[in-house]
Design a protein around this motif. Structure first.
Motif, mmCIF file in Angstrom:
data_model
loop_
_atom_site.group_PDB
_atom_site.id
_atom_site.type_symbol
_atom_site.label_atom_id
_atom_site.label_comp_id
_atom_site.label_asym_id
_atom_site.label_seq_id
_atom_site.Cartn_x
_atom_site.Cartn_y
_atom_site.Cartn_z
ATOM 1 N N ALA A 139 0.804 -1.212 0.000
ATOM 2 C CA ALA A 139 0.000 0.000 0.000
ATOM 3 C C ALA A 139 0.833 1.256 0.000
ATOM 4 O O ALA A 139 0.438 2.256 -0.549
ATOM 5 C CB ALA A 139 -0.949 0.004 1.184
ATOM 6 N N LEU A 140 1.965 1.207 0.639
ATOM 7 C CA LEU A 140 2.811 2.392 0.698
ATOM 8 C C LEU A 140 4.167 2.158 0.071
ATOM 9 O O LEU A 140 5.135 2.784 0.447
ATOM 10 C CB LEU A 140 2.991 2.816 2.155
ATOM 11 N N LEU A 141 4.248 1.286 -0.909
ATOM 12 C CA LEU A 141 5.550 0.880 -1.408
ATOM 13 C C LEU A 141 5.620 0.921 -2.925
ATOM 14 O O LEU A 141 5.979 -0.056 -3.534
ATOM 15 C CB LEU A 141 5.855 -0.537 -0.924
ATOM 16 N N ALA A 142 5.265 1.981 -3.587
ATOM 17 C CA ALA A 142 5.279 1.960 -5.038
ATOM 18 C C ALA A 142 5.273 3.356 -5.625
ATOM 19 O O ALA A 142 5.028 4.314 -4.937
ATOM 20 C CB ALA A 142 4.058 1.206 -5.550
ATOM 21 N N PHE A 143 5.528 3.431 -6.912
ATOM 22 C CA PHE A 143 5.174 4.624 -7.631
ATOM 23 C C PHE A 143 3.671 4.521 -7.802
ATOM 24 O O PHE A 143 3.162 3.459 -8.087
ATOM 25 C CB PHE A 143 5.796 4.645 -9.032
ATOM 26 N N LEU A 197 12.029 -4.807 -10.854
ATOM 27 C CA LEU A 197 10.691 -4.347 -11.201
ATOM 28 C C LEU A 197 9.753 -5.545 -11.165
ATOM 29 O O LEU A 197 9.962 -6.520 -11.886
ATOM 30 C CB LEU A 197 10.684 -3.710 -12.586
ATOM 31 N N VAL A 198 8.740 -5.495 -10.294
ATOM 32 C CA VAL A 198 7.805 -6.611 -10.189
ATOM 33 C C VAL A 198 6.410 -6.262 -10.703
ATOM 34 O O VAL A 198 5.580 -7.147 -10.865
ATOM 35 C CB VAL A 198 7.720 -7.165 -8.742
ATOM 36 N N TRP A 199 6.160 -4.986 -10.969
ATOM 37 C CA TRP A 199 4.871 -4.577 -11.533
ATOM 38 C C TRP A 199 5.037 -3.257 -12.269
ATOM 39 O O TRP A 199 5.730 -2.355 -11.802
ATOM 40 C CB TRP A 199 3.820 -4.396 -10.445
ATOM 41 N N LYS A 200 4.430 -3.163 -13.420
ATOM 42 C CA LYS A 200 4.336 -1.907 -14.153
ATOM 43 C C LYS A 200 3.103 -1.995 -15.032
ATOM 44 O O LYS A 200 2.850 -3.013 -15.677
ATOM 45 C CB LYS A 200 5.579 -1.655 -14.997
ATOM 46 N N VAL A 201 2.346 -0.923 -15.072
ATOM 47 C CA VAL A 201 1.147 -0.873 -15.900
ATOM 48 C C VAL A 201 1.520 -1.201 -17.346
ATOM 49 O O VAL A 201 2.523 -0.703 -17.862
ATOM 50 C CB VAL A 201 0.496 0.530 -15.820
ATOM 51 N N ASP A 202 0.739 -2.054 -17.972
ATOM 52 C CA ASP A 202 0.893 -2.421 -19.382
ATOM 53 C C ASP A 202 2.209 -3.096 -19.730
ATOM 54 O O ASP A 202 2.608 -3.114 -20.890
ATOM 55 C CB ASP A 202 0.687 -1.198 -20.291
ATOM 56 N N LYS A 203 2.897 -3.661 -18.750
ATOM 57 C CA LYS A 203 4.134 -4.397 -19.029
ATOM 58 C C LYS A 203 3.868 -5.889 -18.873
ATOM 59 O O LYS A 203 3.306 -6.321 -17.882
ATOM 60 C CB LYS A 203 5.249 -3.965 -18.085
ATOM 61 N N ALA A 204 4.285 -6.651 -19.869
ATOM 62 C CA ALA A 204 4.136 -8.105 -19.799
ATOM 63 C C ALA A 204 5.234 -8.690 -18.922
ATOM 64 O O ALA A 204 6.244 -8.037 -18.647
ATOM 65 C CB ALA A 204 4.221 -8.688 -21.213
ATOM 66 N N TRP A 252 -5.467 6.460 -5.185
ATOM 67 C CA TRP A 252 -4.147 6.167 -5.726
ATOM 68 C C TRP A 252 -4.114 4.739 -6.249
ATOM 69 O O TRP A 252 -4.592 3.821 -5.590
ATOM 70 C CB TRP A 252 -3.074 6.353 -4.656
ATOM 71 N N ARG A 253 -3.532 4.579 -7.440
ATOM 72 C CA ARG A 253 -3.380 3.258 -8.056
ATOM 73 C C ARG A 253 -1.913 3.059 -8.416
ATOM 74 O O ARG A 253 -1.215 4.003 -8.733
ATOM 75 C CB ARG A 253 -4.227 3.151 -9.313
ATOM 76 N N TYR A 254 -1.494 1.823 -8.406
ATOM 77 C CA TYR A 254 -0.093 1.523 -8.704
ATOM 78 C C TYR A 254 0.235 1.750 -10.173
ATOM 79 O O TYR A 254 -0.532 1.384 -11.053
ATOM 80 C CB TYR A 254 0.240 0.078 -8.349
ATOM 81 N N TYR A 255 1.404 2.308 -10.395
ATOM 82 C CA TYR A 255 1.970 2.456 -11.729
ATOM 83 C C TYR A 255 3.180 1.521 -11.856
ATOM 84 O O TYR A 255 3.318 0.810 -12.834
ATOM 85 C CB TYR A 255 2.387 3.904 -11.965
ATOM 86 N N GLU A 256 4.060 1.539 -10.857
ATOM 87 C CA GLU A 256 5.232 0.671 -10.808
ATOM 88 C C GLU A 256 5.457 0.212 -9.376
ATOM 89 O O GLU A 256 5.066 0.900 -8.443
ATOM 90 C CB GLU A 256 6.500 1.404 -11.249
#
Length: 140
Positions: free
Chosen positions: A8-12, A58-65, A42-46
């Motif tokens: 919850a508090l750990l991202a872009f 990097l373990v999550w990024k919008v629109d990244k496979a 707020w929603r995660y981007y990265e």
């Protein structure tokens, strides 16, 4: 992943829709940070693990496979009364409290899972960027 609450508090984050001292009253928060952090959902981007100057995973990024986690469902809303809610990647909702610490350079979140501290790196109309401290250090 233990739980998305630790995320919850750990991202872009993209806006879509501590030291020991007395915490300032909401009206005294410098630079309108209260208004900025409570202005929307707020929603995660990265999201990164093992973040450091030398590199990160990097373990999550919008629109990244090929990412390790799917945080597209996650969202967080900070309210002006000090309450907050979060929805995790499974769609489960958690409610708790939040507060600024250390002259509004840190955020503390308390919920049924635990207490989480983060250093605020960037907070503006469109971005909340933070790094976890304590046990979650390295999450960004």
């Amino acid at each position: 992943m233990k739980t998305s609450l630790k995320l919850a508090l750990l991202a872009f984050a993209s806006l879509s829709l501590g030291a020991c001292s007395k915490d300032p009253e909401p009206e005294q928060v410098a630079g309108g940070k209260l208004q900025l952090i409570t202005s929307g959902v707020w929603r995660y981007y990265e999201y990164f693990y093992d973040y450091s100057e030398a590199g990160a995973s990097l373990v999550w990024k919008v629109d990244k496979a090929n990412v390790s986690y799917n945080l597209s469902r996650n969202q967080v809303k900070f309210n002006t009364d000090g309450s907050y809610w979060e929805i995790d990647e499974k769609g489960d909702r958690y409610d708790g409290t939040w507060t600024f610490l250390a002259d509004s350079t840190q955020v503390k979140v308390v919920n049924s899972i635990g207490t989480f501290l983060s250093d605020i790196k960037v907070l503006d109309n469109n971005k909340l960027e933070w790094a976890a401290t304590g046990a979650e250090e390295g999450h960004y």
